[in-house]
Design a protein around this motif. Structure first.
Motif, PDB file in Angstrom:
ATOM      1  N   LEU A  77       0.853  -1.185   0.000  1.00 33.31           N
ATOM      2  CA  LEU A  77       0.000   0.000   0.000  1.00 33.31           C
ATOM      3  C   LEU A  77       0.889   1.236   0.000  1.00 33.31           C
ATOM      4  O   LEU A  77       1.919   1.274   0.676  1.00 33.31           O
ATOM      5  N   GLU A  78       0.491   2.231  -0.777  1.00 33.95           N
ATOM      6  CA  GLU A  78       1.258   3.475  -0.837  1.00 33.95           C
ATOM      7  C   GLU A  78       0.311   4.669  -0.849  1.00 33.95           C
ATOM      8  O   GLU A  78      -0.673   4.692  -1.593  1.00 33.95           O
ATOM      9  N   GLU A  79       0.629   5.655  -0.009  1.00 37.48           N
ATOM     10  CA  GLU A  79      -0.154   6.898   0.061  1.00 37.48           C
ATOM     11  C   GLU A  79       0.462   7.896  -0.906  1.00 37.48           C
ATOM     12  O   GLU A  79       1.631   8.270  -0.769  1.00 37.48           O
ATOM     13  N   LEU A  80      -0.328   8.335  -1.871  1.00 37.98           N
ATOM     14  CA  LEU A  80       0.168   9.305  -2.847  1.00 37.98           C
ATOM     15  C   LEU A  80      -0.373  10.692  -2.511  1.00 37.98           C
ATOM     16  O   LEU A  80      -1.524  10.829  -2.066  1.00 37.98           O
ATOM     17  N   PRO A  81       0.422  11.736  -2.720  1.00 38.16           N
ATOM     18  CA  PRO A  81      -0.030  13.100  -2.403  1.00 38.16           C
ATOM     19  C   PRO A  81      -1.097  13.570  -3.375  1.00 38.16           C
ATOM     20  O   PRO A  81      -1.242  13.017  -4.474  1.00 38.16           O
ATOM     21  N   PRO A  82      -1.865  14.592  -2.991  1.00 33.58           N
ATOM     22  CA  PRO A  82      -2.866  15.158  -3.910  1.00 33.58           C
ATOM     23  C   PRO A  82      -2.205  15.715  -5.160  1.00 33.58           C
ATOM     24  O   PRO A  82      -0.995  15.965  -5.199  1.00 33.58           O
TER      25      PRO A  82
END
Length: 433
Positions: free
Chosen positions: A95-100
């Motif tokens: 899982l990876e959180e990508l910036p807006p």
């Protein structure tokens, strides 16, 4: 989604993609069995990895346990709960959180100039693609890394720890979590959106340590329990009970005493006054001076934390689609409210100087002193400062700049009244107060 093409191929994948044509070239030239075998292996790995990645699928629902606040440059670790919604076991995924999306608005793009843009060739200056790339880089909210997750069966829920490092202040909307599904060889990976709700995180500005802050200013109390200039925000301290007098407010009536004595009794208060300070932040800055503006915001946040608002009021004055004032301090609001406001303040490309000037002059009579932070200089700013001084307001002026010598030339005769704060010496300037 930014960098999506790059993320679909892993570092190992790039090596295999490079090795396959190299091995093929050598196999054609030298026609050796070992080279042909190597070419075949690389080719088989690429084909198998591609089809396995294409066939991989997932359906994941996640939720985040986020703190409300974070700070620029400090790693933030939070918990992510994930649930497998598809049939069958889901393994070997990340899982990876990508910036807006950091794309600038049309107004910001057209109204900005990349530093050194005038030195680029005619083609670049015409299509200004480099300006777009520069603005996008400046507007990326955080850095993140993919997290390896444990295998989950159908309907099972687990959790993992994720980490992001905020690069700039602001209110971040987190709604761009992605599942990465690599093939067994680790050559390619499929990227899929996960089911998620939108979460928000407030990233506070960077703060500096401020030395002993002594703000000058005279005290002029006004009869009637209010202060006009340097003392404002009166509160009441309870001193006792007395009989009702005509004109006493009904909310001060002490009902138990009235019930016992049969006469109206009121609570008596003594007016208490405490100082009121102003904190002005210059938000009218061009995009190419965004670094100066960010440092100005950090200075404002530092002063907001340095002023003891338990015994005073502090007014944050700035322009954001018009003149704005936010008051914190005793009995009004907490400093955290001001820091949250500073986290979201943006550059104002359409200044309302007259509205700002009018508002500050109205507040001048109520302020003990005012800290003013400028990130640029102009005739409008000069007139505004002169009117503050003419009104008798005690000022502590700061000018954020890249080059101290150039800043003194810009300020001209006003340079001696300012504390020049080069971006690489701001901590030194604030600590020496």
């Amino acid at each position: 989604m930014q960098n999506s093409a790059r993320k679909r191929v892993t570092p190992i994948g790039y090596l295999v993609l490079l090795a396959f044509p190299c091995a093929s070239s050598f196999a054609v030239v030298y026609a050796r069995a070992s080279l042909i075998q190597m070419m075949s292996v690389f080719g088989a790995v690429l084909v198998i990895a591609f089809f396995i990645t294409w066939l991989r699928n997932s359906r994941i629902r996640i939720s985040r346990d986020l703190p409300r606040l974070a700070s620029v440059g400090e790693d933030l670790v939070y918990t992510v709960h994930y649930e497998n919604l598809r049939s069958g076991k889901l393994a070997n995924f990340l899982l990876e959180e990508l910036p807006p999306d950091p794309s600038p608005s049309k107004e910001l793009f057209l109204g900005s100039t990349e530093p050194g843009e005038e030195q680029r060739n005619a083609f670049d200056r015409t299509f200004i693609a480099y300006r777009w790339m520069w603005l996008v880089k400046q507007r990326i909210f955080f850095d993140s890394k993919a997290t390896v997750c444990d295998s989950v069966r159908k309907g099972e829920s687990k959790h993992c720890l994720m980490q992001i490092t905020p690069k700039r202040r602001g209110v971040i909307k987190l709604s761009n979590m992605r599942a990465l599904l690599p093939d067994p060889f680790g050559v390619f990976q499929r990227i899929q959106q996960v089911e998620q709700s939108t979460d928000h995180l407030i990233v506070l500005p960077k703060r500096y340590r401020v030395g002993d802050l002594h703000l000058s200013g005279s005290s002029r109390n006004q009869i009637g329990g209010e202060a006009l200039s340097s003392i404002s925000g009166h509160a009441g301290e309870f001193v006792g009970l007395r009989e009702y007098r005509p004109g006493d407010p009904l909310r001060h009536i002490h009902w138990p005493s009235w019930g016992k004595s049969g006469k109206p009794i009121v609570k008596e208060y003594e007016d208490v006054f405490f100082p009121r300070y102003g904190l002005f932040l210059d938000t009218v800055v061009s995009a190419e001076k965004a670094n100066l503006f960010e440092e100005g915001v950090s200075m404002a946040a530092s002063f907001a934390c340095a002023v003891d608002t338990r015994e005073c009021l502090l007014d944050l004055i700035f322009m954001q689609q018009g003149a704005k004032v936010l008051t914190v301090g005793r009995g009004v609001a907490k400093v955290e409210n001001m820091l949250e406001t500073l986290a979201g303040v943006e550059i104002d490309l359409k200044p309302h100087w007259r509205e700002l000037e009018k508002m500050i002059l109205q507040h001048t009579e109520n302020l003990t002193a005012c800290i003013a932070i400028f990130c640029d200089w102009s005739e409008d700013r000069l007139k505004m400062v002169q009117k503050w001084e003419a009104a008798g307001l005690s000022l502590l002026l700061f000018y954020v700049c890249d080059d101290e010598k150039l800043a003194r030339e810009q300020l001209k005769g006003m340079a001696k009244r300012f504390k020049i704060a080069p971006v690489d010496k701001i901590q030194q300037v604030l600590y020496s107060l």
